[in-house]
Scaffold this active site. Structure first.
Site, PDB file in Angstrom:
ATOM      1  N   ARG A 122       0.796  -1.237   0.000  1.00 46.50           N
ATOM      2  CA  ARG A 122       0.000   0.000   0.000  1.00 46.50           C
ATOM      3  C   ARG A 122       0.826   1.284   0.000  1.00 46.50           C
ATOM      4  O   ARG A 122       1.900   1.345   0.583  1.00 46.50           O
ATOM      5  CB  ARG A 122      -0.934  -0.001   1.219  1.00 46.50           C
ATOM      6  CG  ARG A 122      -1.955  -1.107   1.119  1.00 46.50           C
ATOM      7  CD  ARG A 122      -2.825  -1.243   2.329  1.00 46.50           C
ATOM      8  NE  ARG A 122      -3.844  -2.265   2.094  1.00 46.50           N
ATOM      9  CZ  ARG A 122      -3.638  -3.579   2.213  1.00 46.50           C
ATOM     10  NH1 ARG A 122      -2.469  -4.033   2.597  1.00 46.50           N
ATOM     11  NH2 ARG A 122      -4.587  -4.441   1.931  1.00 46.50           N
ATOM     12  N   HIS A 147      -0.987  -2.419  -4.448  1.00 48.10           N
ATOM     13  CA  HIS A 147      -0.317  -3.200  -5.493  1.00 48.10           C
ATOM     14  C   HIS A 147      -0.267  -2.484  -6.851  1.00 48.10           C
ATOM     15  O   HIS A 147      -0.559  -3.075  -7.899  1.00 48.10           O
ATOM     16  CB  HIS A 147      -0.983  -4.570  -5.651  1.00 48.10           C
ATOM     17  CG  HIS A 147      -0.836  -5.463  -4.442  1.00 48.10           C
ATOM     18  ND1 HIS A 147       0.273  -5.434  -3.627  1.00 48.10           N
ATOM     19  CD2 HIS A 147      -1.653  -6.414  -3.909  1.00 48.10           C
ATOM     20  CE1 HIS A 147       0.136  -6.335  -2.651  1.00 48.10           C
ATOM     21  NE2 HIS A 147      -1.025  -6.928  -2.786  1.00 48.10           N
ATOM     22  N   HIS A 221       3.182 -12.352  -6.085  1.00 43.10           N
ATOM     23  CA  HIS A 221       2.054 -12.541  -5.180  1.00 43.10           C
ATOM     24  C   HIS A 221       1.472 -13.959  -5.294  1.00 43.10           C
ATOM     25  O   HIS A 221       0.252 -14.130  -5.378  1.00 43.10           O
ATOM     26  CB  HIS A 221       0.982 -11.495  -5.501  1.00 43.10           C
ATOM     27  CG  HIS A 221       0.042 -11.202  -4.382  1.00 43.10           C
ATOM     28  ND1 HIS A 221      -0.809 -12.145  -3.859  1.00 43.10           N
ATOM     29  CD2 HIS A 221      -0.192 -10.065  -3.687  1.00 43.10           C
ATOM     30  CE1 HIS A 221      -1.536 -11.599  -2.900  1.00 43.10           C
ATOM     31  NE2 HIS A 221      -1.172 -10.329  -2.771  1.00 43.10           N
ATOM     32  N   ASP A 293      -1.271 -10.347   8.127  1.00 40.95           N
ATOM     33  CA  ASP A 293      -1.140  -9.537   6.918  1.00 40.95           C
ATOM     34  C   ASP A 293      -0.139  -8.425   7.245  1.00 40.95           C
ATOM     35  O   ASP A 293      -0.479  -7.252   7.239  1.00 40.95           O
ATOM     36  CB  ASP A 293      -2.512  -8.962   6.512  1.00 40.95           C
ATOM     37  CG  ASP A 293      -2.502  -8.371   5.102  1.00 40.95           C
ATOM     38  OD1 ASP A 293      -1.419  -8.344   4.477  1.00 40.95           O
ATOM     39  OD2 ASP A 293      -3.571  -7.937   4.630  1.00 40.95           O
ATOM     40  N   GLU A 357       5.390 -12.336   0.294  1.00 48.63           N
ATOM     41  CA  GLU A 357       5.779 -11.361  -0.723  1.00 48.63           C
ATOM     42  C   GLU A 357       7.039 -10.645  -0.265  1.00 48.63           C
ATOM     43  O   GLU A 357       6.989  -9.789   0.624  1.00 48.63           O
ATOM     44  CB  GLU A 357       4.639 -10.364  -0.937  1.00 48.63           C
ATOM     45  CG  GLU A 357       3.346 -11.016  -1.367  1.00 48.63           C
ATOM     46  CD  GLU A 357       2.120 -10.272  -0.859  1.00 48.63           C
ATOM     47  OE1 GLU A 357       1.909  -9.123  -1.270  1.00 48.63           O
ATOM     48  OE2 GLU A 357       1.383 -10.829  -0.024  1.00 48.63           O
TER      49      GLU A 357
HETATM   50  C1  BGC Z   1      -2.018  -7.587   1.087  1.00 49.18           C
HETATM   51  C2  BGC Z   1      -3.405  -7.903   1.543  1.00 49.18           C
HETATM   52  C3  BGC Z   1      -4.289  -7.930   0.335  1.00 49.18           C
HETATM   53  C4  BGC Z   1      -3.776  -8.963  -0.605  1.00 49.18           C
HETATM   54  C5  BGC Z   1      -4.582  -8.960  -1.868  1.00 49.18           C
HETATM   55  C6  BGC Z   1      -1.577  -8.677   0.180  1.00 49.18           C
HETATM   56  O1  BGC Z   1      -0.304  -8.385  -0.283  1.00 49.18           O
HETATM   57  O2  BGC Z   1      -1.124  -7.427   2.151  1.00 49.18           O
HETATM   58  O3  BGC Z   1      -3.851  -6.943   2.458  1.00 49.18           O
HETATM   59  O4  BGC Z   1      -5.592  -8.191   0.664  1.00 49.18           O
HETATM   60  O5  BGC Z   1      -2.445  -8.712  -0.920  1.00 49.18           O
HETATM   61  O6  BGC Z   1      -4.455 -10.115  -2.541  1.00 49.18           O
END
Ligand code: BGC
Length: 392
Positions: A122, A147, A221, A293, A357
């Site tokens: 973010r 992203h 991802h 997360d 990630e």
């Molecule tokens: C984020 C999550 C998000 C997800 C989406 C992750 O990298 O940290 O908050 O919901 O990606 O697929």
């Protein structure tokens, strides 16, 4: 340039021409045929994107039978076959068998297997200031950018080239992100190389250059479930993260700027811990993350020989170790998966996969105390991550 190899009864492209030793082995018909079978890269159509562009699926294989499939739509890993302790192979990533599965329906927002850019995770308010200039991009998740914005690298068609990396067959993907795309400055030239080695390591090398000062945070991802994609949960898998600290978040999952110790919290994975053992504890951060997360601050940034993360599945015996040059890793337990998505492995249920990630820290451009994500003209951004599979 690529020769035809008929060992498996279907058309396959080999990279033998690029590898004199392999080519020689093929010519001489060397013994166990392993050399001949190992260094191969296949290509087939993967369908058309919603914009009507044909994309392809590439398969990397090694001699011990591990297989990784990657499409040039978003540079996504679509399938990854890894052996269990009885040498039984299973697909351990959540994927789909055509581009439609990734690009349309409820999976479209899930970033399944994708390359993420320009900015992984973010950016508060989709905004940052660099050299006195404020750049504003789209806010595609509440008040923040997630992203890379509305149309990040995960949705782009990359050009693909078959090549080699450290003696292993590789797929090289390239994308030129134009100046001002999603609000980011500079024409950014990005190359990502996927290669599979003979020790069951999937290596991802990222490089990028720019013609204007910019920021970037590239990652992959993939959603992993070592028991096999479609299994109901990852909460029984064990996790170790080589991190004494993490970056706590606010209610919109933006880092507060603090860097806190994991000691004494449910976020402490310094010793192998069953993922589900503390996930429902009364803890403010776990509540905000709706589970795990979080960005972990790795203890050995830049050290590709240190195991940054280890995941173990006691049921299948599969183990995945993650090595990276990046300073952080986002550990995410699929808290937004809700069983509405059906892929190759079946229905992808709540917390049925985890993401690791490797990255710079979320929202770094707005936190001067975090490692810098600035890239300037004349410099080359380089980053490497290896996901290595074994059994125990
Ligand atoms: C984020 C999550 C998000 C997800 C989406 C992750 O990298 O940290 O908050 O919901 O990606 O697929």
């Amino acid at each position: 340039m690529f020769s035809k190899h008929s060992c498996c009864g279907h058309r396959s492209r080999t990279v033998a021409a690029l590898f004199p030793a392999t080519a020689l082995a093929l010519l001489l018909g060397f013994g166990d045929n392993l050399v001949a079978q190992s260094h191969r890269l296949e290509k087939k159509s993967f369908g058309k994107t919603p914009d009507g562009v044909e994309v392809f699926l590439y398969t990397l294989k090694n001699a011990s039978g591990m297989e990784v499939k990657i499409t040039n739509f978003g540079g996504r890993i679509t399938a990854l076959q890894a052996p269990d302790r009885n040498r039984k192979f299973a697909d351990v990533v959540l994927g789909f068998d055509s581009v439609d599965g990734f690009a349309t329906g409820p999976a479209a927002g899930g970033y399944f297997g994708a390359l993420i850019g320009r900015y992984g995770n973010r950016l508060a308010h989709g905004r940052f200031t660099l050299d006195g200039h404020t750049y504003q991009g789209p806010t595609n998740e509440g008040t923040n950018m997630l992203h890379g914005g509305t149309s990040g690298f995960d949705k782009k068609v990359w050009t693909a080239k078959e090549t080699s990396s450290h003696g292993d067959p590789a797929l090289e993907l390239h994308y030129l992100s134009p100046d001002n795309q999603e609000g980011f400055p500079g024409n950014l030239n990005v190359t990502v190389r996927y290669s599979l080695d003979e020790k069951n390591g999937l290596r991802i090398d990222y490089t990028a250059t720019t013609d204007k000062a910019t920021v970037l945070n590239l990652t992959n991802h993939s959603y992993f479930n070592l028991e096999g994609a479609g299994s109901q949960t990852v909460l029984n898998e064990r996790l170790t993260i080589d991190a004494n600290r993490f970056t706590p978040v606010d209610a919109t999952l933006i880092p507060t700027g603090a860097i806190e110790n994991v000691a004494g919290t449910p976020v402490d994975f310094r010793k192998a811990t069953v993922i589900g053992s503390r996930i429902n504890e009364e803890n403010e951060q776990l509540k905000l993350g709706k589970g795990y997360d979080f960005n972990f601050v790795l203890n050995h940034p830049g050290d590709l020989s240190a195991v940054a993360v280890k995941v173990e599945d006691p049921k299948s015996g599969r183990v995945m170790e993650v090595f990276t040059t990046e300073p952080g890793v986002q550990f995410y337990t699929g808290n937004f998966l809700n069983g509405t998505v059906r892929g190759i492995g079946g229905v992808y249920a709540y917390r049925s996969a985890l993401c690791l990630e490797t990255q710079h820290f979320p929202d770094s451009p707005n936190h001067p105390n975090f490692p810098s994500t600035v890239l300037r003209p004349g410099k080359t951004f380089r980053s490497t991550t290896i996901y290595r599979f074994s059994t125990e």
